[in-house]
Design an enzyme around this catalytic site. Structure first.
Site, PDB file in Angstrom:
ATOM      1  N   ARG A   1      -3.619   3.869  -1.677  1.00  0.00           N
ATOM      2  CA  ARG A   1      -3.933   2.743  -2.550  1.00  0.00           C
ATOM      3  C   ARG A   1      -3.442   1.410  -1.994  1.00  0.00           C
ATOM      4  O   ARG A   1      -2.336   1.319  -1.480  1.00  0.00           O
ATOM      5  CB  ARG A   1      -3.274   2.918  -3.926  1.00  0.00           C
ATOM      6  CG  ARG A   1      -3.481   4.246  -4.580  1.00  0.00           C
ATOM      7  CD  ARG A   1      -2.718   4.297  -5.886  1.00  0.00           C
ATOM      8  NE  ARG A   1      -2.779   5.640  -6.468  1.00  0.00           N
ATOM      9  CZ  ARG A   1      -2.681   5.880  -7.772  1.00  0.00           C
ATOM     10  NH1 ARG A   1      -2.493   4.902  -8.607  1.00  0.00           N
ATOM     11  NH2 ARG A   1      -2.753   7.106  -8.220  1.00  0.00           N
TER      12      ARG A   1
ATOM     13  N   ALA B   1       0.841  -1.198   0.000  1.00  0.00           N
ATOM     14  CA  ALA B   1       0.000   0.000   0.000  1.00  0.00           C
ATOM     15  C   ALA B   1       0.869   1.237   0.000  1.00  0.00           C
ATOM     16  O   ALA B   1       2.013   1.219   0.465  1.00  0.00           O
ATOM     17  CB  ALA B   1      -0.918   0.010   1.222  1.00  0.00           C
ATOM     18  N   CYS B   2       0.333   2.320  -0.564  1.00  0.00           N
ATOM     19  CA  CYS B   2       0.929   3.634  -0.387  1.00  0.00           C
ATOM     20  C   CYS B   2      -0.048   4.440   0.458  1.00  0.00           C
ATOM     21  O   CYS B   2      -0.862   3.880   1.185  1.00  0.00           O
ATOM     22  CB  CYS B   2       1.239   4.297  -1.719  1.00  0.00           C
ATOM     23  SG  CYS B   2      -0.208   4.600  -2.750  1.00  0.00           S
ATOM     24  N   ILE B   3      -0.039   5.733   0.353  1.00  0.00           N
ATOM     25  CA  ILE B   3      -0.878   6.556   1.219  1.00  0.00           C
ATOM     26  C   ILE B   3      -2.356   6.301   0.982  1.00  0.00           C
ATOM     27  O   ILE B   3      -3.153   6.230   1.922  1.00  0.00           O
ATOM     28  CB  ILE B   3      -0.559   8.049   1.002  1.00  0.00           C
ATOM     29  CG1 ILE B   3       0.863   8.349   1.486  1.00  0.00           C
ATOM     30  CG2 ILE B   3      -1.539   8.940   1.770  1.00  0.00           C
ATOM     31  CD1 ILE B   3       1.322   9.748   1.219  1.00  0.00           C
TER      32      ILE B   3
END
Length: 484
Positions: free
Chosen positions: A433, A429-431
């Site tokens: 997504r 995951a990113c911030i």
């Protein structure tokens, strides 16, 4: 793994070091507020905070090496991060101007200027990627019993140091060419002044769907091609004194995003709400209010952008064009503010007393104009072309917010919709997504994902999938991993 899938993997890893920037922005922003006249010179507390923030900004290349290596490693182990650091130190030491002069046997003044800039984010990312690949390949290797201590994860930094010697010799030949190309690209945009800033902003938005905008940002926001807009802006008076910060110019690749994030996209959200069918307005309102607030307050725009990005791509192209226009106007008028995270209210307040922030309050006026512009244009285009934005769908319900507040249960539901644990190769995951690699993407039910609260879905290649969840993304990814 196809090229888009691999770039997606790099893109999510980039969020690890980028996530450190808010800390620098907060420290330096508070320092500027405490000492608005001396910029740290008149207050020990302000100087302490500003120097602490600058320590982060000045170390971004090595943070990229460590963060990308960690983010791309298969099990997020610290050995990968250490390997990234080792690789970066080897490359930047061997390719420092003094070392190049000694290795080549030439006078120091004949060393190409490119090597004076070898410590940059581009090289940091390269070292991080190579270190991560070496970790994923060698972290499970078992050596002979006599060398057993160096088996597995302990082997990776050693292998990395050797490999980076080879990489350094390759870069000794190709880095001046790469650097020259990056500088030429940056200079071609810089030479266009405000127009170049607008062009950059347009492509910044267009790359959001595949999460590759960070690669473009690194050229303009950091010291890859000599622009270094964010660190130079955050440097404030010290940047001005060093000739790196120019009042009215430094920050031009950031300022015009504030009217878009804080006002334009909320205007689009209002247009989407007013265009929704009467029976769907309440559900659409809950989604749009949350997404608009996130954009205004923090500058996180993906939950809102993904609500219309794929169902009405013409609106997204209009959004990209309007973003380019906004950045062009702000740069032309020298209305400047900057950010350490994104162009939301928090960053505007923190940057307002930076000596490089000029007429920043005019960005609020510009923002009000763009709120109206977004609302009118989006409403007209939605109605004119009968676009199926949220609340206007013909045969499916409006995506609802998740019905449970139990994050573990929500993660369990996402796992089920994604085909179960056996269908998931990687979870990250990113911030905003979930970034997933699947064995069989065809069994994923997108409508059910949206019913659970997903704002959008992005398909990359045959196996890669991004699920837009907003700030919950990292929490849900962690819960999903824990359930495996």
């Amino acid at each position: 793994m196809n090229i888009l899938g691999y770039l997606q993997k790099i893109g999510r890893a980039l969020m690890v070091p980028v996530a450190v920037l808010p800390a620098a922005a907060i420290l330096m922003g508070i320092g500027y507020w405490i000492d608005p006249n001396g910029w740290g010179g008149g207050s020990p507390v302000a100087a302490f905070l500003i120097k602490a923030g600058a320590a982060i900004i000045d170390s971004m290349p090595v943070l990229f090496a460590v963060g990308v290596a960690y983010g791309m490693s298969k099990d997020k182990d610290g050995s990968a991060a250490l390997a990234g650091l080792v690789g970066f130190l080897v490359v930047t030491t061997l390719l420092s101007p003094g070392a190049v002069a000694q290795i080549k046997g030439i006078p120091a003044d004949q060393v190409p200027a490119a090597f004076a800039k070898i410590s940059n984010q581009f090289v940091g990312i390269l070292c991080g990627v190579i270190a991560a690949e070496l970790y994923n390949r060698f972290s499970s290797v078992e050596l002979h019993k006599a060398l057993a201590f160096f088996s597995g994860r302990r082997l990776v930094p050693i292998v990395t140091s050797v490999v980076m010697i080879v990489v350094s010799f390759v870069l000794m030949a190709v880095w001046p060419v790469i650097y020259g190309g990056l500088v030429s690209f940056g200079e071609s945009i810089v030479s266009l002044g405000s127009t170049g800033a607008g062009i950059y902003a347009f492509f910044n938005r267009l790359l959001i769907p595949v999460g590759l905008h960070h690669a473009l940002n690194s050229v303009f926001w950091f010291d890859v091609a000599g622009i270094n807009d964010i660190p130079n802006f955050l440097g404030g008076q010290s940047s001005i004194d060093a000739g790196k910060g120019i009042v009215g110019v430094t920050g031009m690749y950031q300022a015009g995003f504030f009217p878009i994030m804080m006002f334009g996209l909320p205007g689009a959200a209002l247009a989407i709400y007013h265009s929704a069918k009467k029976e769907n307005k309440e559900k659409v309102a809950s989604i749009m209010i949350a997404a608009a607030f996130a954009a205004f307050f923090t500058g996180v725009t993906e939950p809102l952008e993904f609500s219309f990005m794929f169902v009405a791509p013409v609106l997204y192209v209009i959004h990209a064009l309007l973003t380019g226009l906004s950045v062009f106007i702000a740069a032309s008028m020298q209305w400047i503010a900057g950010f350490g995270f994104s162009a939301g209210l928090v960053d505007m307040v923190l940057s307002s007393r930076n000596p490089l922030a000029t007429h920043w309050y005019m960005l609020l006026v510009q923002g009000l104009v763009f709120f109206g512009l977004y609302y009118v244009v989006f409403r007209a285009v939605i109605v004119k072309f009968n676009l199926k934005t949220p609340g206007r769908e013909d045969d499916e319900a409006v995506p609802a917010q998740a019905q449970t507040t139990d994050r573990t249960e929500l993660a369990r539901q996402y796992l089920e919709v994604l085909g179960g644990q056996e269908n998931l190769v990687t979870i990250d995951a990113c911030i905003t997504r979930l970034r997933l690699t699947l064995k069989d993407r065809s069994i994923v039910d997108e409508r059910k994902l949206k019913a659970l609260g997903a704002a959008g879905v992005v398909k990359l290649g045959e196996q890669n999938l991004q699920v837009i969840l907003g700030p919950l993304a990292e929490i849900i990814a962690g819960e999903m991993k824990a359930l495996r």
